[in-house]
Design an enzyme around this catalytic site. Structure first.
Site, PDB file in Angstrom:
ATOM      1  CD1 TRP A 172      -2.384  -1.696  -0.100  1.00 29.79           C
ATOM      2  CD2 TRP A 172      -3.183  -1.173   1.929  1.00 29.79           C
ATOM      3  NE1 TRP A 172      -3.546  -2.397   0.085  1.00 29.79           N
ATOM      4  CE2 TRP A 172      -4.065  -2.095   1.323  1.00 29.79           C
ATOM      5  CE3 TRP A 172      -3.474  -0.710   3.212  1.00 29.79           C
ATOM      6  CZ2 TRP A 172      -5.219  -2.554   1.949  1.00 29.79           C
ATOM      7  CZ3 TRP A 172      -4.615  -1.162   3.841  1.00 29.79           C
ATOM      8  CH2 TRP A 172      -5.477  -2.071   3.211  1.00 29.79           C
ATOM      9  CE  LYS A 173       4.172   1.046  -4.579  1.00 31.54           C
ATOM     10  NZ  LYS A 173       4.773   1.408  -5.844  1.00 31.54           N
ATOM     11  CD  GLU A 195       7.899  -4.755  -6.691  1.00 29.32           C
ATOM     12  OE1 GLU A 195       6.684  -4.914  -6.694  1.00 29.32           O
ATOM     13  OE2 GLU A 195       8.470  -3.860  -6.037  1.00 29.32           O
ATOM     14  N   GLY A 213       4.256   1.391 -11.082  1.00 26.28           N
ATOM     15  CA  GLY A 213       3.396   2.572 -11.081  1.00 26.28           C
ATOM     16  C   GLY A 213       3.316   3.275 -12.427  1.00 26.28           C
ATOM     17  N   GLY A 246       1.002  -2.805  -6.146  1.00 28.77           N
ATOM     18  CA  GLY A 246       0.794  -1.492  -5.547  1.00 28.77           C
ATOM     19  C   GLY A 246      -0.606  -0.989  -5.858  1.00 28.77           C
ATOM     20  N   GLY A 247      -0.709  -0.154  -6.888  1.00 28.15           N
ATOM     21  CA  GLY A 247      -1.954   0.538  -7.223  1.00 28.15           C
ATOM     22  C   GLY A 247      -3.207  -0.332  -7.205  1.00 28.15           C
TER      23      GLY A 247
HETATM   24  P1  PGA Z   1       2.438  -1.008  -8.872  1.00 24.60           P
HETATM   25  O1  PGA Z   1       3.526  -1.120  -7.685  1.00 24.60           O
HETATM   26  O2  PGA Z   1       1.636  -2.277  -8.844  1.00 24.60           O
HETATM   27  O3  PGA Z   1       1.626   0.212  -8.525  1.00 24.60           O
HETATM   28  O4  PGA Z   1       3.215  -0.863 -10.141  1.00 24.60           O
HETATM   29  C1  PGA Z   1       4.186  -2.330  -7.415  1.00 24.60           C
HETATM   30  C2  PGA Z   1       5.153  -2.142  -6.272  1.00 24.60           C
HETATM   31  O5  PGA Z   1       5.788  -1.093  -6.176  1.00 24.60           O
HETATM   32  O6  PGA Z   1       5.319  -3.043  -5.423  1.00 24.60           O
END
Ligand code: PGA
Length: 245
Positions: free
Chosen positions: A10-11, A167, A173, A230-231
């Site tokens: 979730w950052k 990653e 992102g 993430g998103g």
């Molecule tokens: P993202 O992020 O799915 O928004 O690209 C992945 C992550 O940073 O773990």
């Protein structure tokens, strides 16, 4: 058989109340998912209430970072015993945003992995090349250096608890996902770098613009064992779709 993992990173999103609201909504959507391990990794202030709300569910809790000392004069840091006490079982380590903005190195990643393992937290260890590294043809070299540095002198006995996330930084992102073939190529390479006795059982997740509409093709690759997302992990409906690939 490697049980796939869908982990939400979730950052720096969601207050405590927003995290609890997410969990209330997602629980009924994923209650029948048994063939995947589902994890959410909220911000530190949201961990405690999120843990309460997750009680009795099939979704586990992770943190986004860990410091290597147990306690002491380390302003702003959070330790393994603290994460354990709040109910975490996983912790993301060495995310590219931490490497890029907070000076994380392979050496500090190694120290954090040791701390996680010492406190029986499963580390989700992130590696991946930047765009210019991919374009200059050094993807494999970069990833190999990160893997060797991260796992330097880590005892093979610990490997049951270690998870790796590949990653590519250029895919995070950006909406630019690595193609399933591009990802598979690096996942296979990473597996080949692991100690022989553990390589086949270690789960290697892919991260970087994983969405409900591309998750299936990525996960169909033989060496991709789940996603670090993430998103698309921020909304209960898309998180639950990701867990049902
Ligand atoms: P993202 O992020 O799915 O928004 O690209 C992945 C992550 O940073 O773990």
């Amino acid at each position: 058989m490697r049980k796939p993992i869908i982990a939400g990173n979730w950052k720096m999103f969601k207050t405590e109340a927003e995290a609890v609201d997410f969990v209330k909504k997602v629980k009924p959507l994923v209650k029948d998912v048994k063939d995947k391990t589902m994890i959410i990794c909220p911000t530190f202030p949201a961990l405690s209430k999120t843990a309460d709300e997750l009680q009795g569910s099939n979704v586990a809790l992770g943190a986004q970072n860990i410091f290597w000392e147990d306690e002491g004069a380390f302003t702003g840091e959070i330790s393994g015993p603290m994460l354990k006490a709040v109910g975490c079982t996983y912790v993301i380590i060495g995310h590219s945003e931490r490497r890029q903005y907070f000076g994380e190195t392979d050496e500090t990643v190694n120290k954090r992995i040791r701390a996680a393992l010492k406190h029986k937290l499963s580390p989700i260890v992130c590696v991946g090349e930047r765009l210019e590294e991919r374009e200059s043809g050094s993807t494999f070299k970069v990833v190999e250096t990160q893997i060797r540095g991260a796992f330097k002198d880590i005892d093979e006995a610990h490997w049951d608890n270690i998870i790796i996330a590949y990653e590519p930084v250029w895919a995070i992102g950006t909406g630019k996902t690595a193609t399933p073939d591009q990802a598979q190529e690096v996942h296979k390479f990473i597996r080949g770098l692991l100690p022989k006795s553990v390589a086949e059982k270690t789960r290697i997740l892919y991260g970087g613009s994983v969405k409900p509409n591309n998750v299936k093709d990525l996960m169909a690759q033989p060496d991709i064992d789940g996603g670090l997302v993430g998103g698309a992990s921020l909304k209960p409906d898309s998180f639950s779709q990701l867990a049902m690939f």
